[in-house]
Design an enzyme around this catalytic site. Structure first.
Site, PDB file in Angstrom:
ATOM      1  N   CYS A   1       0.883  -1.161   0.000  1.00 13.64           N
ATOM      2  CA  CYS A   1       0.000   0.000   0.000  1.00 13.64           C
ATOM      3  C   CYS A   1       0.919   1.207   0.000  1.00 13.64           C
ATOM      4  O   CYS A   1       2.118   1.087   0.224  1.00 13.64           O
ATOM      5  CB  CYS A   1      -0.847   0.051   1.267  1.00 13.64           C
ATOM      6  SG  CYS A   1      -1.940  -1.363   1.453  1.00 13.64           S
TER       7      CYS A   1
ATOM      8  N   ARG B   1       1.809   1.084  -5.979  1.00 10.49           N
ATOM      9  CA  ARG B   1       1.849   0.190  -4.818  1.00 10.49           C
ATOM     10  C   ARG B   1       0.491  -0.447  -4.547  1.00 10.49           C
ATOM     11  O   ARG B   1       0.356  -1.280  -3.650  1.00 10.49           O
ATOM     12  CB  ARG B   1       2.302   0.954  -3.568  1.00 10.49           C
ATOM     13  CG  ARG B   1       3.665   1.599  -3.708  1.00 10.49           C
ATOM     14  CD  ARG B   1       4.053   2.310  -2.436  1.00 10.49           C
ATOM     15  NE  ARG B   1       4.238   1.371  -1.352  1.00 10.49           N
ATOM     16  CZ  ARG B   1       5.356   0.694  -1.115  1.00 10.49           C
ATOM     17  NH1 ARG B   1       6.395   0.884  -1.881  1.00 10.49           N
ATOM     18  NH2 ARG B   1       5.440  -0.147  -0.118  1.00 10.49           N
TER      19      ARG B   1
ATOM     20  N   TRP C   1      -3.613  -1.711  -1.520  1.00 10.46           N
ATOM     21  CA  TRP C   1      -3.559  -2.975  -2.243  1.00 10.46           C
ATOM     22  C   TRP C   1      -3.988  -4.010  -1.203  1.00 10.46           C
ATOM     23  O   TRP C   1      -3.222  -4.385  -0.333  1.00 10.46           O
ATOM     24  CB  TRP C   1      -2.136  -3.253  -2.739  1.00 10.46           C
ATOM     25  CG  TRP C   1      -2.080  -4.333  -3.749  1.00 10.46           C
ATOM     26  CD1 TRP C   1      -2.348  -4.238  -5.087  1.00 10.46           C
ATOM     27  CD2 TRP C   1      -1.732  -5.693  -3.510  1.00 10.46           C
ATOM     28  NE1 TRP C   1      -2.192  -5.459  -5.678  1.00 10.46           N
ATOM     29  CE2 TRP C   1      -1.814  -6.364  -4.745  1.00 10.46           C
ATOM     30  CE3 TRP C   1      -1.370  -6.436  -2.378  1.00 10.46           C
ATOM     31  CZ2 TRP C   1      -1.548  -7.720  -4.883  1.00 10.46           C
ATOM     32  CZ3 TRP C   1      -1.102  -7.776  -2.503  1.00 10.46           C
ATOM     33  CH2 TRP C   1      -1.184  -8.406  -3.755  1.00 10.46           C
TER      34      TRP C   1
ATOM     35  N   ASN D   1       0.712   0.629   6.082  1.00  6.96           N
ATOM     36  CA  ASN D   1       1.167  -0.252   5.011  1.00  6.96           C
ATOM     37  C   ASN D   1       1.853  -1.436   5.679  1.00  6.96           C
ATOM     38  O   ASN D   1       2.748  -1.245   6.498  1.00  6.96           O
ATOM     39  CB  ASN D   1       2.161   0.512   4.118  1.00  6.96           C
ATOM     40  CG  ASN D   1       2.936  -0.401   3.201  1.00  6.96           C
ATOM     41  OD1 ASN D   1       2.418  -1.425   2.769  1.00  6.96           O
ATOM     42  ND2 ASN D   1       4.164  -0.049   2.916  1.00  6.96           N
ATOM     43  N   GLY D   2       1.405  -2.654   5.332  1.00  7.79           N
ATOM     44  CA  GLY D   2       2.002  -3.842   5.934  1.00  7.79           C
ATOM     45  C   GLY D   2       0.917  -4.802   6.382  1.00  7.79           C
ATOM     46  O   GLY D   2      -0.247  -4.666   5.987  1.00  7.79           O
TER      47      GLY D   2
ATOM     48  N   GLU E   1       8.988 -21.865 -19.794  1.00  4.09           N
ATOM     49  CA  GLU E   1       8.713 -20.529 -19.268  1.00  4.09           C
ATOM     50  C   GLU E   1       9.738 -19.518 -19.816  1.00  4.09           C
ATOM     51  O   GLU E   1       9.372 -18.392 -20.168  1.00  4.09           O
ATOM     52  CB  GLU E   1       8.720 -20.572 -17.727  1.00  4.09           C
ATOM     53  CG  GLU E   1       8.608 -19.234 -17.022  1.00  4.09           C
ATOM     54  CD  GLU E   1       7.351 -18.405 -17.347  1.00  4.09           C
ATOM     55  OE1 GLU E   1       6.436 -18.911 -18.010  1.00  4.09           O
ATOM     56  OE2 GLU E   1       7.332 -17.225 -16.949  1.00  4.09           O
TER      57      GLU E   1
ATOM     58  N   LYS F   1       8.822 -16.165 -21.987  1.00  6.95           N
ATOM     59  CA  LYS F   1       9.291 -14.816 -21.607  1.00  6.95           C
ATOM     60  C   LYS F   1       9.990 -14.159 -22.784  1.00  6.95           C
ATOM     61  O   LYS F   1       9.755 -13.010 -23.101  1.00  6.95           O
ATOM     62  CB  LYS F   1      10.296 -14.895 -20.460  1.00  6.95           C
ATOM     63  CG  LYS F   1       9.932 -14.884 -19.041  1.00  6.95           C
ATOM     64  CD  LYS F   1       8.919 -14.013 -18.444  1.00  6.95           C
ATOM     65  CE  LYS F   1       7.510 -14.311 -18.836  1.00  6.95           C
ATOM     66  NZ  LYS F   1       6.630 -14.786 -17.839  1.00  6.95           N
TER      67      LYS F   1
ATOM     68  N   GLU G   1       7.545 -13.290 -25.820  1.00  5.03           N
ATOM     69  CA  GLU G   1       6.490 -12.289 -25.622  1.00  5.03           C
ATOM     70  C   GLU G   1       7.021 -10.863 -25.566  1.00  5.03           C
ATOM     71  O   GLU G   1       6.298  -9.929 -25.880  1.00  5.03           O
ATOM     72  CB  GLU G   1       5.626 -12.600 -24.398  1.00  5.03           C
ATOM     73  CG  GLU G   1       6.277 -12.373 -23.064  1.00  5.03           C
ATOM     74  CD  GLU G   1       5.337 -12.624 -21.891  1.00  5.03           C
ATOM     75  OE1 GLU G   1       4.206 -12.133 -21.919  1.00  5.03           O
ATOM     76  OE2 GLU G   1       5.751 -13.324 -20.946  1.00  5.03           O
TER      77      GLU G   1
ATOM     78  N   HIS H   1      13.324 -36.841 -32.334  1.00  5.51           N
ATOM     79  CA  HIS H   1      12.033 -37.248 -32.916  1.00  5.51           C
ATOM     80  C   HIS H   1      11.471 -36.170 -33.825  1.00  5.51           C
ATOM     81  O   HIS H   1      10.285 -36.187 -34.142  1.00  5.51           O
ATOM     82  CB  HIS H   1      11.048 -37.598 -31.798  1.00  5.51           C
ATOM     83  CG  HIS H   1      11.538 -38.738 -30.957  1.00  5.51           C
ATOM     84  ND1 HIS H   1      11.450 -40.055 -31.359  1.00  5.51           N
ATOM     85  CD2 HIS H   1      12.178 -38.764 -29.764  1.00  5.51           C
ATOM     86  CE1 HIS H   1      12.003 -40.832 -30.438  1.00  5.51           C
ATOM     87  NE2 HIS H   1      12.456 -40.061 -29.454  1.00  5.51           N
TER      88      HIS H   1
ATOM     89  N   LYS I   1      -2.176  -7.121 -19.576  1.00  7.92           N
ATOM     90  CA  LYS I   1      -1.797  -7.756 -18.311  1.00  7.92           C
ATOM     91  C   LYS I   1      -2.821  -8.789 -17.871  1.00  7.92           C
ATOM     92  O   LYS I   1      -2.492  -9.828 -17.336  1.00  7.92           O
ATOM     93  CB  LYS I   1      -1.625  -6.667 -17.234  1.00  7.92           C
ATOM     94  CG  LYS I   1      -1.126  -7.175 -15.899  1.00  7.92           C
ATOM     95  CD  LYS I   1       0.297  -7.672 -16.001  1.00  7.92           C
ATOM     96  CE  LYS I   1       0.777  -8.372 -14.751  1.00  7.92           C
ATOM     97  NZ  LYS I   1       1.861  -9.331 -15.058  1.00  7.92           N
TER      98      LYS I   1
HETATM   99  C1  F6R Z   1       3.184 -14.186 -19.441  1.00 10.20           C
HETATM  100  C2  F6R Z   1       1.981 -13.850 -18.709  1.00 10.20           C
HETATM  101  C3  F6R Z   1       0.713 -14.522 -19.085  1.00 10.20           C
HETATM  102  C4  F6R Z   1      -0.137 -14.795 -17.840  1.00 10.20           C
HETATM  103  C5  F6R Z   1      -1.502 -15.355 -18.256  1.00 10.20           C
HETATM  104  C6  F6R Z   1      -2.347 -15.707 -17.077  1.00 10.20           C
HETATM  105  O1  F6R Z   1       4.295 -13.509 -18.952  1.00 10.20           O
HETATM  106  O2  F6R Z   1       1.986 -13.032 -17.842  1.00 10.20           O
HETATM  107  O3  F6R Z   1       0.958 -15.703 -19.777  1.00 10.20           O
HETATM  108  O4  F6R Z   1       0.527 -15.701 -17.022  1.00 10.20           O
HETATM  109  O5  F6R Z   1      -2.171 -14.403 -19.038  1.00 10.20           O
HETATM  110  O6  F6R Z   1      -2.604 -14.590 -16.298  1.00 10.20           O
HETATM  111  P1  F6R Z   1      -3.137 -14.723 -14.821  1.00 10.20           P
HETATM  112  O7  F6R Z   1      -2.068 -15.381 -14.026  1.00 10.20           O
HETATM  113  O8  F6R Z   1      -3.424 -13.323 -14.388  1.00 10.20           O
HETATM  114  O9  F6R Z   1      -4.374 -15.565 -14.888  1.00 10.20           O
END
Ligand code: F6R
Length: 602
Positions: free
Chosen positions: A2, A27, A74, A100-101, A477, A481, A484, A500, A597
């Site tokens: 927060c 935050r 938050w 905050n905490g 993973e 990364k 993307e 294969h 996001k």
């Molecule tokens: C990749 C990434 C996405 C999320 C996916 C699920 O870096 O961030 O692949 O992992 O969209 O999102 P959440 O976890 O919010 O359901």
């Protein structure tokens, strides 16, 4: 996470508080509020949602005064709502607090205060603080705050005002950040420098256990026994704008570097001093025969690691499913199965759909999520929060590593309950988990070396990742990364599968990055690496098995820890690799093209 801010001086505090909170919105931004003290006492305006909502309320019901405190939230305890928003007060509204905490012993304190006749109106841990201060108040606010602080377990940065002492703000910190900003016409407290940077660059950086008495023309700092502490003024060197990312060029880099703290926050209170695992209030039936782990993207990869951990330790069969596939399949859900959804945001449409579907079919639904009050958090039967803090960059980093922490805790917990693994093995894993923040800290030091490797990769069109077992999941993973944010085509392969088909892709100079953290199978992986090397590949190894390194061009050394836990530190340098390749190419790290996001549509 927060943000808190406070001002006392000769100017009207309201706009100063609001602009401070604006800079702290990173935050948390699920609710905001301010408390202002004037001749009529303390007045509060607070509202669920972004700061803009609070501004609107202040337009219709303005406040004015020279002393005030503010908060952007938050949520951790209690859903985002006006009622749970800060500032919180004692019962008669004469003492107001922003915090905050997390107050870990808030239940016990609440019980104590209720016995003394206090009432509570919110679901927050914070509300015990103004009431405890009230309980100890005998005419001196600093003394009352010191006495209250002695009773608080957990982390806190607190700002307090009291109607009876309109010439001061009292503040204190422990394990949550707090600074003091100094100006000629008044003084500030804030969670972070950005909140006050438009007003001053002169600050005191407070340490844990330091109490501040902030007046309009003086600042006094003391310890819990009121011994005075003198401090040097710190002159901030960076601009207000840069500091919004706390000095990092991008949120992704900041979030990569926040991982040690995120791991600490997620573990806090979950392994007690006797090494018992405390999974909040989550109940698992002993009869569960199978767990469906369902998620998307990076969270799906966390689920793959989770499956290995749970199956290895607890011997409960798990099936990991992409939410978008699961919801249209015919999953064999029945009374003996449980569904565990994983979602950073808690708002991903497909994951949410699976949650609802499983509930409809009568299954108990468990959730691992990072966002308190999200749809997943509200609708699941049981929720485990990763306390990673707000993740702003689209590419998930700290949410992922804290999801792994969650799965390790689950796996060890189940194994303990089912007695599937000797206790000493589990104790060893728990001890290693408790040190994971330090391991992560150490690996972050590798940034310069990774940056050099990244420079050599920026012009590539295809990059392949290889691994076996858990390392294959790390490879998946890492590949996600990279693609993307750098837009370089990338795939991950289980190294045993190369022959294969995929080995046909290897040509002169093709980049192959291998991950190896398990000494028991490292020789198998190095045979595969030699096979691609023989076909002209440029090989890079991220490995903790340093016995056979001849097959690699570049090598990044990974820490030697239990192979089951190794995916956690192993991904960190690979996140950094993706980050540096992206910055080398000059792309928008935090907002890659075509992505958002939180994926709230199918
Ligand atoms: C990749 C990434 C996405 C999320 C996916 C699920 O870096 O961030 O692949 O992992 O969209 O999102 P959440 O976890 O919010 O359901």
């Amino acid at each position: 996470m927060c943000g808190i801010v406070g001002y006392i001086g000769t100017r009207d505090c309201v706009e100063l508080l609001l602009s401070g909170l604006e800079s702290l919105e990173y935050r948390g931004y699920d609710s905001a509020g301010i408390a202002v003290l004037d001749d009529n006492g303390i007045s509060i305006r607070k509202e669920k949602g972004r700061l803009s909502g609070l501004r609107e309320i202040l337009e219709s019901r303005p406040l004015h005064g020279n002393i005030g405190i503010g908060h952007t939230r938050w949520a951790t305890h209690g859903v985002p709502s006006a009622k749970n928003s800060h500032p919180h007060t004692n019962q008669d509204g004469t003492i107001a607090v922003v915090h905050n905490g997390i107050i870990e012993n808030h239940e016990a304190l609440k019980k104590f205060l209720i016995e003394k006749g206090y009432n509570f109106v919110s679901e927050t841990d914070t509300e015990v603080i103004p009431n405890l201060i009230d309980y100890y108040y005998e005419g001196d606010l600093l003394t009352a705050v010191r006495k209250a602080a002695k009773k608080l377990d957990g982390s806190y940065a607190i700002g307090v005002i009291a109607a009876a002492e309109p010439d001061r703000i009292i503040a204190v910190r422990k394990d949550s950040p707090l600074i003091v900003g100094l100006t000629d016409d008044g003084n500030f407290i804030a969670s972070d420098i950005p909140a006050i940077l438009s007003e001053t660059r002169d600050v005191y950086l407070l340490n844990d256990g330091e109490f501040v008495t902030l007046k309009k023309d003086s600042v006094a700092i003391c310890d819990i026994d009121e011994n005075p502490i003198s401090k040097e003024i710190y002159r901030v060197q960076f601009s207000a704008q840069a500091s919004q990312k706390e000095g990092y060029d991008h949120f992704m880099l900041k979030e990569i570097h926040e991982q040690p703290q995120a791991i600490r926050n997620t573990l806090r209170g979950r392994i007690d001093k006797d090494l018992n695992i405390v999974l909040d209030n989550i109940e698992f039936s002993d009869d569960i025969k199978k767990i469906f782990i369902v998620a998307c993207g990076t969270a799906y990869h966390a689920g793959l690691v989770g499956k290995k951990a749970i199956e290895t330790l607890a011997k409960i069969p798990c099936e990991v499913c992409l939410a978008s596939e699961f919801r249209y399949g015919e999953p064999l859900i029945n009374k003996d199965t449980a569904v565990l959804v994983v979602s950073q945001s808690g708002e991903t449409a497909d994951t949410l759909a699976v949650l609802r579907m499983a509930k409809k079919l009568g299954n108990k639904v468990y959730a691992i999520t990072n966002v308190v009050g999200s749809s997943v958090a509200r609708e699941a039967d049981y929720v485990f929060y990763t306390y990673a803090g707000p993740e702003i960059a689209v590419a998930s980093t700290k949410a992922y590593t804290t999801q792994l922490v969650a799965f390790y805790l689950f796996a060890i917990y189940f194994a303990e309950k089912r007695k599937t693994v000797p206790n000493h093995v589990l104790s060893d894993l728990k001890n290693q988990l408790l040190k994971m923040d330090e391991v992560a800290e150490k690996i972050l030091e590798k940034a310069p070396e990774i940056r050099e490797i990244a420079k050599s990769l920026a012009d590539e069109h295809d990059i392949y990742f290889l691994g076996r077992g858990l390392d294959y999941i790390v490879a998946m993973e890492a590949s996600l990364k990279l693609k993307e944010i750098s837009y370089i085509h990338s795939d991950a392969y289980a190294s045993g599968e190369l022959k294969h088909g995929p080995i046909a892709l290897i040509d002169d100079g093709t980049v192959v990055i291998s991950i190896c953290t398990n000494p028991d199978i490292s020789n198998k992986l190095s045979s595969n690496v030699k096979e691609v090397l023989a076909r002209g590949a440029k090989t890079i190894g991220f490995t903790s098995c340093m016995s056979d390194t001849a097959a690699y061009g570049d090598i990044v050394e990974l820490p030697q820890i239990d192979p089951l836990l190794a995916p956690l530190p192993a991904i960190i340098p690979l996140q950094m690799l993706a980050y540096y390749v992206c910055t080398e190419k000059g792309f928008d790290v935090d907002k890659p093209r075509n992505l958002a996001k939180s994926v709230t549509v199918e």
